[in-house]
Design a protein around this motif. Structure first.
Motif, PDB file in Angstrom:
ATOM      1  N   ASP A  12      44.050 -63.624  41.981  1.00 23.99           N
ATOM      2  CA  ASP A  12      43.448 -63.394  43.300  1.00 23.99           C
ATOM      3  C   ASP A  12      42.980 -61.956  43.502  1.00 23.99           C
ATOM      4  O   ASP A  12      42.341 -61.649  44.511  1.00 23.99           O
ATOM      5  CB  ASP A  12      44.468 -63.729  44.407  1.00 23.99           C
ATOM      6  CG  ASP A  12      44.920 -65.177  44.347  1.00 23.99           C
ATOM      7  OD1 ASP A  12      44.129 -66.018  43.892  1.00 23.99           O
ATOM      8  OD2 ASP A  12      46.065 -65.447  44.747  1.00 23.99           O
ATOM      9  N   THR A  17      36.698 -61.644  50.917  1.00 23.77           N
ATOM     10  CA  THR A  17      36.924 -62.543  52.049  1.00 23.77           C
ATOM     11  C   THR A  17      36.813 -64.010  51.648  1.00 23.77           C
ATOM     12  O   THR A  17      37.300 -64.885  52.357  1.00 23.77           O
ATOM     13  CB  THR A  17      35.930 -62.240  53.179  1.00 23.77           C
ATOM     14  OG1 THR A  17      34.588 -62.351  52.661  1.00 23.77           O
ATOM     15  CG2 THR A  17      36.138 -60.842  53.732  1.00 23.77           C
ATOM     16  N   GLU A  18      36.207 -64.308  50.480  1.00 26.19           N
ATOM     17  CA  GLU A  18      36.070 -65.686  50.015  1.00 26.19           C
ATOM     18  C   GLU A  18      37.140 -66.066  48.999  1.00 26.19           C
ATOM     19  O   GLU A  18      37.117 -67.177  48.467  1.00 26.19           O
ATOM     20  CB  GLU A  18      34.678 -65.892  49.405  1.00 26.19           C
ATOM     21  CG  GLU A  18      33.540 -65.686  50.402  1.00 26.19           C
ATOM     22  CD  GLU A  18      33.699 -66.565  51.635  1.00 26.19           C
ATOM     23  OE1 GLU A  18      34.006 -67.768  51.464  1.00 26.19           O
ATOM     24  OE2 GLU A  18      33.536 -66.058  52.756  1.00 26.19           O
ATOM     25  N   THR A  19      38.052 -65.152  48.701  1.00 20.88           N
ATOM     26  CA  THR A  19      39.135 -65.471  47.774  1.00 20.88           C
ATOM     27  C   THR A  19      40.086 -66.475  48.417  1.00 20.88           C
ATOM     28  O   THR A  19      40.492 -66.318  49.570  1.00 20.88           O
ATOM     29  CB  THR A  19      39.909 -64.188  47.403  1.00 20.88           C
ATOM     30  OG1 THR A  19      39.009 -63.269  46.758  1.00 20.88           O
ATOM     31  CG2 THR A  19      41.056 -64.501  46.459  1.00 20.88           C
ATOM     32  N   VAL A  20      40.443 -67.518  47.662  1.00 19.60           N
ATOM     33  CA  VAL A  20      41.369 -68.542  48.169  1.00 19.60           C
ATOM     34  C   VAL A  20      42.799 -68.135  47.806  1.00 19.60           C
ATOM     35  O   VAL A  20      43.104 -67.881  46.637  1.00 19.60           O
ATOM     36  CB  VAL A  20      41.040 -69.925  47.572  1.00 19.60           C
ATOM     37  CG1 VAL A  20      42.049 -70.965  48.067  1.00 19.60           C
ATOM     38  CG2 VAL A  20      39.625 -70.347  47.951  1.00 19.60           C
ATOM     39  N   VAL A  21      43.661 -68.047  48.813  1.00 20.19           N
ATOM     40  CA  VAL A  21      45.044 -67.628  48.597  1.00 20.19           C
ATOM     41  C   VAL A  21      45.987 -68.652  49.210  1.00 20.19           C
ATOM     42  O   VAL A  21      45.605 -69.440  50.084  1.00 20.19           O
ATOM     43  CB  VAL A  21      45.310 -66.237  49.221  1.00 20.19           C
ATOM     44  CG1 VAL A  21      44.463 -65.174  48.554  1.00 20.19           C
ATOM     45  CG2 VAL A  21      45.077 -66.255  50.724  1.00 20.19           C
ATOM     46  N   SER A  22      47.226 -68.622  48.762  1.00 23.78           N
ATOM     47  CA  SER A  22      48.263 -69.474  49.340  1.00 23.78           C
ATOM     48  C   SER A  22      48.832 -68.785  50.576  1.00 23.78           C
ATOM     49  O   SER A  22      49.084 -67.570  50.562  1.00 23.78           O
ATOM     50  CB  SER A  22      49.382 -69.729  48.323  1.00 23.78           C
ATOM     51  OG  SER A  22      48.892 -70.413  47.194  1.00 23.78           O
ATOM     52  N   TRP A  23      49.024 -69.542  51.643  1.00 25.00           N
ATOM     53  CA  TRP A  23      49.600 -68.978  52.864  1.00 25.00           C
ATOM     54  C   TRP A  23      50.762 -69.835  53.340  1.00 25.00           C
ATOM     55  O   TRP A  23      50.850 -71.026  53.061  1.00 25.00           O
ATOM     56  CB  TRP A  23      48.555 -68.823  53.968  1.00 25.00           C
ATOM     57  CG  TRP A  23      47.799 -70.090  54.320  1.00 25.00           C
ATOM     58  CD1 TRP A  23      46.572 -70.461  53.874  1.00 25.00           C
ATOM     59  CD2 TRP A  23      48.240 -71.126  55.208  1.00 25.00           C
ATOM     60  NE1 TRP A  23      46.208 -71.669  54.410  1.00 25.00           N
ATOM     61  CE2 TRP A  23      47.211 -72.097  55.243  1.00 25.00           C
ATOM     62  CE3 TRP A  23      49.382 -71.350  55.966  1.00 25.00           C
ATOM     63  CZ2 TRP A  23      47.310 -73.267  56.006  1.00 25.00           C
ATOM     64  CZ3 TRP A  23      49.483 -72.502  56.734  1.00 25.00           C
ATOM     65  CH2 TRP A  23      48.455 -73.438  56.752  1.00 25.00           C
ATOM     66  N   ARG A  35      46.365 -73.554  51.528  1.00 24.92           N
ATOM     67  CA  ARG A  35      45.500 -72.609  50.813  1.00 24.92           C
ATOM     68  C   ARG A  35      44.162 -72.557  51.525  1.00 24.92           C
ATOM     69  O   ARG A  35      43.629 -73.593  51.956  1.00 24.92           O
ATOM     70  CB  ARG A  35      45.305 -73.053  49.346  1.00 24.92           C
ATOM     71  CG  ARG A  35      46.531 -72.848  48.473  1.00 24.92           C
ATOM     72  CD  ARG A  35      46.290 -73.321  47.045  1.00 24.92           C
ATOM     73  NE  ARG A  35      45.187 -72.621  46.388  1.00 24.92           N
ATOM     74  CZ  ARG A  35      45.265 -71.423  45.834  1.00 24.92           C
ATOM     75  NH1 ARG A  35      46.431 -70.765  45.846  1.00 24.92           N
ATOM     76  NH2 ARG A  35      44.221 -70.879  45.244  1.00 24.92           N
ATOM     77  N   SER A  36      43.614 -71.375  51.644  1.00 25.41           N
ATOM     78  CA  SER A  36      42.310 -71.213  52.281  1.00 25.41           C
ATOM     79  C   SER A  36      41.752 -69.850  51.893  1.00 25.41           C
ATOM     80  O   SER A  36      42.451 -69.008  51.304  1.00 25.41           O
ATOM     81  CB  SER A  36      42.425 -71.320  53.807  1.00 25.41           C
ATOM     82  OG  SER A  36      43.163 -70.231  54.328  1.00 25.41           O
ATOM     83  N   THR A  37      40.487 -69.638  52.223  1.00 16.06           N
ATOM     84  CA  THR A  37      39.889 -68.329  51.984  1.00 16.06           C
ATOM     85  C   THR A  37      40.471 -67.322  52.970  1.00 16.06           C
ATOM     86  O   THR A  37      40.998 -67.696  54.031  1.00 16.06           O
ATOM     87  CB  THR A  37      38.362 -68.374  52.155  1.00 16.06           C
ATOM     88  OG1 THR A  37      38.056 -68.709  53.518  1.00 16.06           O
ATOM     89  CG2 THR A  37      37.752 -69.402  51.223  1.00 16.06           C
ATOM     90  N   LEU A  41      41.800 -67.891  57.340  1.00 20.46           N
ATOM     91  CA  LEU A  41      43.256 -67.988  57.430  1.00 20.46           C
ATOM     92  C   LEU A  41      43.681 -68.486  58.815  1.00 20.46           C
ATOM     93  O   LEU A  41      43.008 -68.212  59.811  1.00 20.46           O
ATOM     94  CB  LEU A  41      43.885 -66.617  57.170  1.00 20.46           C
ATOM     95  CG  LEU A  41      43.805 -66.092  55.738  1.00 20.46           C
ATOM     96  CD1 LEU A  41      44.277 -64.653  55.680  1.00 20.46           C
ATOM     97  CD2 LEU A  41      44.629 -66.975  54.799  1.00 20.46           C
TER      98      LEU A  41
END
Length: 385
Positions: A12, A17-23, A35-37, A41
Motif C-alpha cells: 500500500d 487517495t486511490e490506494t485501497v486499504v483495510s479499515w 476495504r476501500s480507497t 473511507l
C-alpha cells in the motif's frame, strides 16, 4: 466515540487517495471491517494508522545522566552507529524511563507523504503506530500481516517473511524454545494454520487466538510516531522544571501588581467618599435648612438659576469658580472644605508644585500655601469682600 483504524501493508506504500486499504471501525462492542480507497473511507471520530512493522526500526539506547531533558536533540547522535542511513532522513519517536530510552524510527519522507495524502481527503490521524503495537512485548505472540509475522520482544521488533500462515517461518523454526506461542491473524483469512502442525514443527505449544487483533487496544509501551514536528497537536520540547522558578516569579509579580492596583483603587474610592462627605457638610453649613440631595448638582443649579437665597449670598458664584479651579489641578485633591469666606484644599503635592495654581487663585482671593508632611500641601483662599 467511533475509532477508525487503517492498516497499511508494504504493497500500500507509498499511498495515494486511490490506494485501497483495510479499515476497522469500532465503537465499544460494535465493530465492522472492510476495504476501500482512502478517498472513500467511512467516518470516524478518531483516526489511527498502522504501518508495516518492517518499516519501523525499534531499538533502545542508554542516555547520559541528566540528558533525558534534551533527548530529542541527542537521539540522532546516540543512534549514529546503529542506523544504516543518515539520521536526518528518519523521523524519530521515543519513550523514556529514567536513563533508558526506547526509540522508533521511520523514513521521514514516507510518513510525511502518508500524512499529506490523508490530509488531502480531510483526515488527520491522532495516532500512528507500527502494526505490532497491537500485541504484547513478551515474545509469546505472533501477528500475521499478510506477507509475514510480526513479534515484539522487549524494546526490539522482529519480522519473519512468509508466503502463507500455514507453515512456521524457517527463521522461527531455527530458534529453539519451550515457551508457548500464540498466533493472531485475520479471522477471515482463507489460509489458516493448524496448531498441531505448528507445535510439531517448532517443538513448543502453539495455539490459535480467536480474537481479531485489529480491534485490540494499542499496548501501553507502544511508541506513537506522531511526535516532534509531526505531532498530532502543538508540542513544545521544553524543560518545564527549569521554567518553573521564572513562572513563579511572574505569578508573584502579577499578584503584587494586582494588589497594588487594588490598594490604589480602594484609596481613591475612600478619598472620593471623604470629599463627598465634606461637600455635603459644607453645603449644609452654607445653606442651613435646604434639603440635601446632591450638593454638587444643587450648587451648579443655584449658580445658573439665581434665587432669593442665592442673591443674599454674593459669595456663591466666586466660591464655585474657586472650587472648580481647585478640582482641575493636575495633582490629587484629598479634601476640600469651606469655612466662613475661606476655602481650604489639601493636595498630595509639594508647595513648589502648586505655586502656579496659587498665582491663578490670587485674582479671586488671597491665597496661602502651608506644607503638611513630606508630600502634602494645604492651599487656603480667602475670598475678596
Amino acid at each position: 466515540m467511533t475509532v477508525l483504524r487503517l492498516l497499511f501493508t508494504e504493497a500500500d506504500l507509498p499511498a495515494t487517495t486511490e490506494t485501497v486499504v483495510s479499515w476497522f471501525q469500532f465503537n465499544g462492542s460494535r465493530w465492522q471491517r472492510g476495504r476501500s480507497t482512502i478517498a472513500a473511507l467511512p467516518a470516524g471520530d478518531r483516526l489511527e494508522v498502522l504501518l508495516p512493522p518492517a518499516r519501523v526500526l525499534r531499538t533502545e539506547v542508554t542516555l547520559p545522566k541528566g540528558a533525558a531533558r534534551q533527548v530529542r536533540k541527542l537521539l540522532p547522535h546516540a543512534l549514529d552507529q546503529m542506523l544504516l542511513s543518515d539520521a536526518d532522513t528518519l523521523h524519530l519517536a521515543h519513550q523514556t524511563e529514567g536513563e533508558s530510552c526506547r526509540v522508533a524510527a521511520v523514513d521521514k519522507t514516507l510518513l510525511a507523504e502518508l500524512l499529506g495524502t490523508l490530509a488531502s481527503v480531510g483526515r488527520r490521524p491522532q495516532h500512528v503506530w507500527a502494526a505490532d503495537a497491537l500485541i504484547g512485548n513478551d515474545g509469546s505472540t505472533l501477528l500475521w500481516l499478510g506477507n509475514g509475522w510480526a513479534r515484539r520482544r522487549g524494546a526490539l521488533a522482529e519480522w519473519f517473511d512468509a508466503d502463507t500462515p500455514a507453515s512456521p517461518p524457517a527463521l522461527l523454526a531455527s530458534t529453539p524454545s519451550d515457551d508457548p506461542l500464540t498466533l493472531y491473524l485475520d479471522p477471515d483469512s482463507p489460509s489458516r494454520p493448524a496448531a498441531e502442525f505448528w507445535t510439531t514443527q517448532l517443538g513448543r505449544p502453539v495455539e490459535i487466538a480467536n480474537a481479531d487483533p485489529m480491534i485490540a487496544p494499542a499496548a501501553p509501551d507502544a511508541i506513537d510516531l506522531l511526535q516532534g514536528e509531526l505531532a498530532a497537536g502543538p508540542q513544545l520540547d521544553l524543560d518545564w522544571s527549569r521554567l518553573r522558578p521564572t513562572g513563579l516569579l511572574i505569578v508573584a509579580a502579577l499578584a503584587l501588581l494586582l494588589l497594588s492596583w487594588g490598594s490604589e483603587w480602594w484609596r481613591g474610592r475612600s478619598e472620593e467618599r471623604a470629599l463627598q462627605a465634606q461637600m455635603r457638610d459644607a453645603f449644609t453649613r452654607a445653606f442651613p435648612g435646604t434639603p440635601l440631595i446632591d450638593p454638587q448638582l444643587q450648587l451648579e443649579s443655584m449658580r445658573k438659576s439665581p434665587t432669593p437665597s442665592n442673591a443674599a449670598n454674593g459669595t456663591l458664584g466666586p466660591l464655585l469658580e474657586l472650587a472648580a479651579l481647585l478640582r482641575s489641578a493636575p495633582y490629587p485633591l484629598e479634601s476640600l472644605d469651606y469655612r466662613g469666606n475661606t476655602l481650604e484644599a489639601v493636595f498630595r503635592a509639594k508647595p513648589e508644585q502648586l505655586s502656579e495654581l496659587a498665582q491663578q487663585l490670587a485674582s479671586r482671593g488671597q491665597p496661602g500655601l502651608r506644607p503638611e508632611g513630606a508630600d502634602r500641601t494645604v492651599i487656603t483662599v480667602t475670598l475678596k469682600p
